[in-house]
Design a protein around this motif. Structure first.
Motif, PDB file in Angstrom:
ATOM      1  N   GLU A  19       0.806  -1.217   0.000  1.00 45.86           N
ATOM      2  CA  GLU A  19       0.000   0.000   0.000  1.00 45.86           C
ATOM      3  C   GLU A  19       0.840   1.268   0.000  1.00 45.86           C
ATOM      4  N   SER A  20       2.025   1.236   0.602  1.00 48.43           N
ATOM      5  CA  SER A  20       2.871   2.430   0.627  1.00 48.43           C
ATOM      6  C   SER A  20       4.272   2.069   1.086  1.00 48.43           C
TER       7      SER A  20
ATOM      8  N   LYS B 119       5.943   3.740   3.249  1.00 49.66           N
ATOM      9  CA  LYS B 119       5.988   3.935   4.697  1.00 49.66           C
ATOM     10  C   LYS B 119       5.549   2.677   5.425  1.00 49.66           C
TER      11      LYS B 119
END
Length: 293
Positions: A136-137, A139
């Motif tokens: 998803e990311s 991070k």
């Protein structure tokens, strides 16, 4: 071992830890999105004892609310305990629309107070699962793990990003009874999730059939400008609710003699949407603190 079997084994270990450390069933959290639906199906496949919780953000799309209700109806008919957590702030019930004036600034990508208040309060002092995924990311790839122990003291947090025995023993042997998290599909791609949903014929939120790639709060700053514009075109009432909340926010700022470059809630909304009507950087001062965005 394929990803499905790994996810099932992770859930079984999480359920065992939940029963051992908390003497309560594992909590499967659901947002009403596809990842949550996949986790619910995996929990059933694992044959574990579990409960289900949903954090009511007050800014979800109507279709999401109805999907969660239908999911809960089906699970409760199977004897599974389902709970909706209603958000509170400073001991009082709160919504997105009442939270914005209290925080004296809009939620942004940098300061996402809405997530901590509206989405992350549930499951305190319990073992829970989420549908968080590394894909998803960047991070999340850096900061999230298969197993996590949360703590207000950052030095006492633990994140385990692999399934080997040593890592799992480290997590199990931590005796601090804080919130523990299992992310059983953290290493799944979007394709993995959709392949599993199709193979198991899992009912999902109807918004995916309407072109939505993500299902979350309407207007979430993390969604990107194009997605947010699509959401407000589909749900104009939410746009009006944000504008009214921004009006109350500005009134609260003026009452505290806090500076602002906006005259109206609509001005703030244009800046928040990054639509070019009010270009430039905005600096926030909130009773002694400062936020740059």
């Amino acid at each position: 071992m394929d990803k499905e079997h790994k996810a099932v084994e992770r859930l079984r270990l999480a359920a065992e830890m939940s029963e051992t450390y908390y003497a309560k069933p594992l909590i499967i959290t659901t947002s009403g999105g596809k990842d949550s639906d996949a986790c619910l199906a995996l929990a059933r496949a694992a044959g574990i004892r579990y409960e289900v919780q949903h954090n009511h953000t007050t800014a979800d799309a109507p279709e999401t609310v109805y999907h969660v209700r239908e999911t809960f109806r089906r699970l409760e008919n199977e004897g599974i305990k389902c709970t909706v957590n209603l958000p509170t702030y400073k001991g009082q019930r709160v919504t997105m629309w009442s939270l914005i004036p209290q925080k004296l600034m809009p939620p942004t990508r940098v300061v996402r107070y809405c997530c901590s208040v509206l989405k992350e309060q549930g499951g305190k002092g319990r073992m829970i699962t989420t549908g968080v995924r590394w894909a998803e990311s960047a991070k999340r790839r850096k900061n999230r793990g298969i197993y996590e122990k949360q703590s207000a003291d950052i030095s006492r947090r633990i994140t385990i990003s692999n399934d080997n025995d040593d890592a799992r023993r480290l997590f199990e042997n931590c005796r601090l009874q804080a919130k523990r998290v299992c992310n059983p599909i953290v290493d799944w791609t979007d394709s993995d999730v959709w392949d599993y949903i199709r193979s198991e014929h899992i009912p999902v939120n109807p918004l995916y059939e309407c072109g939505f790639r993500r299902v979350g709060c309407i207007g979430c700053p993390m969604a990107g400008r194009a997605t947010r514009q699509m959401e407000f075109a589909r749900y104009p009432t939410y746009e009006r609710m944000y504008i009214r909340a921004f009006e109350r926010m500005l009134k609260a700022r003026r009452a505290r003699n806090l500076p602002t470059k906006w005259e109206t809630g609509m001005d703030c909304f244009h800046w928040w949407m990054e639509d070019g009507v009010l270009p430039g950087q905005m600096e926030f001062e909130v009773e002694g603190d400062r936020y740059d965005d």
